[in-house]
Write a protein that holds these residues in place. Structure first.
Motif, mmCIF file in Angstrom:
data_model
loop_
_atom_site.group_PDB
_atom_site.id
_atom_site.type_symbol
_atom_site.label_atom_id
_atom_site.label_comp_id
_atom_site.label_asym_id
_atom_site.label_seq_id
_atom_site.Cartn_x
_atom_site.Cartn_y
_atom_site.Cartn_z
ATOM 1 N N ALA A 148 -65.508 -46.157 99.699
ATOM 2 C CA ALA A 148 -64.359 -45.526 99.053
ATOM 3 C C ALA A 148 -63.478 -44.809 100.075
ATOM 4 O O ALA A 148 -62.241 -44.859 100.009
ATOM 5 N N PHE A 149 -64.115 -44.156 101.044
ATOM 6 C CA PHE A 149 -63.375 -43.452 102.096
ATOM 7 C C PHE A 149 -62.568 -44.445 102.931
ATOM 8 O O PHE A 149 -61.385 -44.223 103.217
ATOM 9 N N PHE A 150 -63.202 -45.544 103.336
ATOM 10 C CA PHE A 150 -62.505 -46.555 104.132
ATOM 11 C C PHE A 150 -61.370 -47.190 103.331
ATOM 12 O O PHE A 150 -60.319 -47.514 103.891
ATOM 13 N N TYR A 151 -61.585 -47.378 102.035
ATOM 14 C CA TYR A 151 -60.529 -47.961 101.194
ATOM 15 C C TYR A 151 -59.310 -47.044 101.158
ATOM 16 O O TYR A 151 -58.166 -47.508 101.300
ATOM 17 N N GLY A 152 -59.536 -45.738 100.958
ATOM 18 C CA GLY A 152 -58.421 -44.795 100.948
ATOM 19 C C GLY A 152 -57.659 -44.812 102.264
ATOM 20 O O GLY A 152 -56.418 -44.811 102.279
ATOM 21 N N GLY A 153 -58.400 -44.874 103.372
ATOM 22 C CA GLY A 153 -57.747 -44.948 104.670
ATOM 23 C C GLY A 153 -56.985 -46.243 104.848
ATOM 24 O O GLY A 153 -55.887 -46.253 105.445
ATOM 25 N N ALA A 154 -57.523 -47.343 104.320
ATOM 26 C CA ALA A 154 -56.846 -48.634 104.437
ATOM 27 C C ALA A 154 -55.521 -48.634 103.686
ATOM 28 O O ALA A 154 -54.499 -49.109 104.200
ATOM 29 N N ILE A 155 -55.516 -48.102 102.468
ATOM 30 C CA ILE A 155 -54.283 -48.064 101.685
ATOM 31 C C ILE A 155 -53.258 -47.155 102.355
ATOM 32 O O ILE A 155 -52.055 -47.472 102.418
ATOM 33 N N TRP A 156 -53.710 -46.024 102.887
ATOM 34 C CA TRP A 156 -52.785 -45.130 103.582
ATOM 35 C C TRP A 156 -52.163 -45.831 104.788
ATOM 36 O O TRP A 156 -50.951 -45.758 105.012
ATOM 37 N N LEU A 157 -52.993 -46.544 105.555
ATOM 38 C CA LEU A 157 -52.499 -47.232 106.746
ATOM 39 C C LEU A 157 -51.527 -48.346 106.372
ATOM 40 O O LEU A 157 -50.459 -48.494 106.996
ATOM 41 N N LEU A 158 -51.871 -49.119 105.349
ATOM 42 C CA LEU A 158 -50.997 -50.216 104.936
ATOM 43 C C LEU A 158 -49.667 -49.698 104.401
ATOM 44 O O LEU A 158 -48.611 -50.286 104.659
ATOM 45 N N ARG A 159 -49.721 -48.585 103.665
ATOM 46 C CA ARG A 159 -48.478 -48.018 103.107
ATOM 47 C C ARG A 159 -47.564 -47.525 104.221
ATOM 48 O O ARG A 159 -46.346 -47.728 104.179
ATOM 49 N N HIS A 160 -48.116 -46.890 105.246
ATOM 50 C CA HIS A 160 -47.292 -46.349 106.319
ATOM 51 C C HIS A 160 -46.907 -47.415 107.341
ATOM 52 O O HIS A 160 -45.945 -47.242 108.081
ATOM 53 N N TYR A 161 -47.652 -48.510 107.375
ATOM 54 C CA TYR A 161 -47.336 -49.585 108.311
ATOM 55 C C TYR A 161 -46.275 -50.526 107.753
ATOM 56 O O TYR A 161 -45.712 -51.336 108.482
ATOM 57 N N ASP A 162 -45.990 -50.421 106.452
ATOM 58 C CA ASP A 162 -45.114 -51.371 105.779
ATOM 59 C C ASP A 162 -43.738 -51.448 106.426
ATOM 60 O O ASP A 162 -43.123 -52.512 106.486
ATOM 61 N N ASP A 163 -43.206 -50.320 106.883
ATOM 62 C CA ASP A 163 -41.865 -50.293 107.467
ATOM 63 C C ASP A 163 -41.868 -50.567 108.965
ATOM 64 O O ASP A 163 -40.814 -50.529 109.609
ATOM 65 N N SER A 164 -43.031 -50.806 109.540
ATOM 66 C CA SER A 164 -43.117 -51.027 110.977
ATOM 67 C C SER A 164 -42.593 -52.413 111.340
ATOM 68 O O SER A 164 -42.704 -53.362 110.567
ATOM 69 N N ASN A 267 -58.973 -58.005 96.456
ATOM 70 C CA ASN A 267 -60.284 -58.019 97.113
ATOM 71 C C ASN A 267 -60.680 -56.633 97.608
ATOM 72 O O ASN A 267 -61.852 -56.253 97.554
ATOM 73 N N LEU A 268 -59.704 -55.876 98.094
ATOM 74 C CA LEU A 268 -59.992 -54.494 98.495
ATOM 75 C C LEU A 268 -60.427 -53.663 97.288
ATOM 76 O O LEU A 268 -61.350 -52.844 97.379
ATOM 77 N N ILE A 269 -59.766 -53.874 96.148
ATOM 78 C CA ILE A 269 -60.135 -53.152 94.924
ATOM 79 C C ILE A 269 -61.544 -53.529 94.482
ATOM 80 O O ILE A 269 -62.319 -52.676 94.013
ATOM 81 N N MET A 270 -61.915 -54.817 94.638
ATOM 82 C CA MET A 270 -63.260 -55.246 94.265
ATOM 83 C C MET A 270 -64.312 -54.453 95.034
ATOM 84 O O MET A 270 -65.381 -54.137 94.502
ATOM 85 N N LEU A 271 -64.018 -54.146 96.287
ATOM 86 C CA LEU A 271 -64.974 -53.397 97.103
ATOM 87 C C LEU A 271 -65.033 -51.927 96.707
ATOM 88 O O LEU A 271 -66.118 -51.351 96.597
ATOM 89 N N VAL A 272 -63.884 -51.305 96.488
ATOM 90 C CA VAL A 272 -63.884 -49.866 96.203
ATOM 91 C C VAL A 272 -64.471 -49.576 94.817
ATOM 92 O O VAL A 272 -64.928 -48.452 94.555
ATOM 93 N N LEU A 273 -64.492 -50.575 93.928
ATOM 94 C CA LEU A 273 -65.080 -50.367 92.607
ATOM 95 C C LEU A 273 -66.583 -50.093 92.677
ATOM 96 O O LEU A 273 -67.183 -49.631 91.702
ATOM 97 N N VAL A 274 -67.185 -50.366 93.835
ATOM 98 C CA VAL A 274 -68.606 -50.054 94.017
ATOM 99 C C VAL A 274 -68.848 -48.556 93.849
ATOM 100 O O VAL A 274 -69.898 -48.143 93.326
ATOM 101 N N PHE A 275 -67.895 -47.729 94.277
ATOM 102 C CA PHE A 275 -68.093 -46.279 94.214
ATOM 103 C C PHE A 275 -68.172 -45.751 92.771
ATOM 104 O O PHE A 275 -69.168 -45.095 92.418
ATOM 105 N N PRO A 276 -67.174 -46.014 91.894
ATOM 106 C CA PRO A 276 -67.347 -45.538 90.509
ATOM 107 C C PRO A 276 -68.518 -46.198 89.798
ATOM 108 O O PRO A 276 -69.157 -45.573 88.944
ATOM 109 N N ALA A 277 -68.825 -47.445 90.170
ATOM 110 C CA ALA A 277 -69.987 -48.102 89.571
ATOM 111 C C ALA A 277 -71.270 -47.394 89.971
ATOM 112 O O ALA A 277 -72.195 -47.244 89.156
#
Length: 345
Positions: A148-164, A267-277
């Motif tokens: 879950a931690f890595f997923y949050g970091g991945a989304i943050w990185l992808l969101r900020h990298y979008d304009d690069s 696919n990223l969401i499929m992985l992070v769903l492990v945490f609430p499960a």
């Protein structure tokens, strides 16, 4: 959710009916997402990553949480991880409707970064399932917390990298849309109408997607194939149907980057769903004592994602008919995975 008793044939018929409904709703959602991206001047890769991937993952979310609450570890993990290779194969099938390999179209490094981060999360999950949950707090393994931690970091990185724009590919194919325009009337629709239609499409995907799952589980019981094999094949296919229809619809209208981000984001969401499960699963850490099928599903997910990562980097690649070599290799890998799942079921 209780449904009346049905025979195996009736279960297949209702499964097909629900699949058709999800197909129509998913296609409509792709057209709406494309229109919303143009209307609000949003990057289509970002719309695919955040809107489409979340909307099409609604059946997975509901199925995963309900199965976790029902203490069904195998059903949760086989559905989630088995769907990763399947959804990547869906992207490969989109090559049939694209003009040239679909991985030739991205103009920024976003999608290569998405694939790299997905490889990272898959690797972390595979290490955890083989090593075991060493640290457990209140029944929740630290492995699922790390994911879950890595997923949050991945989304943050992808969101900020979008304009690069520090990565500029050359020899790009023609990005003009195919001759499959979105339904007439959407460009003239009001903001409110577009939003309400999007909500309605998401609701249809959620409701009929859940019925798909219920009938898939019933088919598993009535056919005698078992939840492990069905969970990693038919059930994963049922919950991945929205990704299939939205990806094909997006490619048909030329929204290639939205289609790619939709699959990688799902696919990223499929992985992070492990945490609430893991939180809902009260019989110990959910990644503990995972079956061989789960490990194989993660491994095949790594292989197909790595193939597309190479395809996104290597622009000039051979074509075989309508398919790029990377998409063909992904399809072959996915078919091989089905044989492997059946072997270890």
């Amino acid at each position: 959710m209780q449904i009346p008793a049905t025979t195996l044939v009736q279960s297949f018929m209702f499964f097909t009916l629900c699949a058709a409904t999800v197909w129509i709703a998913g296609a409509r959602l792709a057209y709406l997402a494309d229109t919303l991206a143009d209307r609000f001047k949003l990057a289509k890769s970002l719309v695919g990553l955040l809107l489409l991937s979340l909307a099409t993952s609604l059946p997975e979310v509901a199925t995963t949480l309900s199965a976790a609450a029902g203490q069904s570890r195998d059903l949760v993990l086989n559905n989630l991880f088995g769907g990763i290779a399947l959804q990547t194969a869906i992207l490969a099938m989109s090559d049939f409707w694209a003009r040239g390999p679909i991985t030739n179209y991205p103009r920024k490094a976003n999608h290569a970064l998405e694939a790299t981060l997905l490889v990272l999360l898959l690797s972390v999950a595979l290490v955890i399932t083989n090593l075991g949950e060493t640290f457990v707090i209140a029944g929740v393994g630290m492995g699922s917390v790390c994911i879950a931690f890595f997923y949050g970091g991945a989304i943050w990185l992808l969101r900020h990298y979008d304009d690069s724009s520090d990565w500029v590919p050359v020899d790009l194919p023609n990005p003009d849309p195919l001759a499959f325009p979105a339904p007439t009337g959407l460009t003239q629709a009001s903001h409110r109408s577009l939003i309400w239609q999007t909500v309605a499409a998401c609701f249809a995907i959620l409701v009929f997607g859940l019925f798909l799952v219920l009938f898939a589980e019933r088919i598993a019981q009535q056919s005698g194939l078992g939840t492990s094999f069905i969970g990693v094949t038919l059930l994963a296919a049922a919950t991945s149907l929205p990704e299939l229809t939205t990806s094909i619809a997006a490619v048909r209208i030329g929204a290639y980057t939205m289609a790619i981000s939709n699959i990688f984001g799902s696919n990223l969401i499929m992985l992070v769903l492990v945490f609430p499960a893991d939180i809902l699963f009260r019989s110990g850490p959910i990644l503990q004592q995972a079956s061989r099928t789960v490990d194989m599903a993660l491994a095949f997910g790594l292989v197909v994602t790595a193939i597309y990562l190479i395809g996104l980097i290597v622009r000039r690649k051979p074509r075989i008919g309508s398919f790029g070599l990377d998409s063909l290799l992904v399809l072959v890998t996915f078919l091989t995975s089905l044989i492997a799942y059946y072997h270890v079921r």
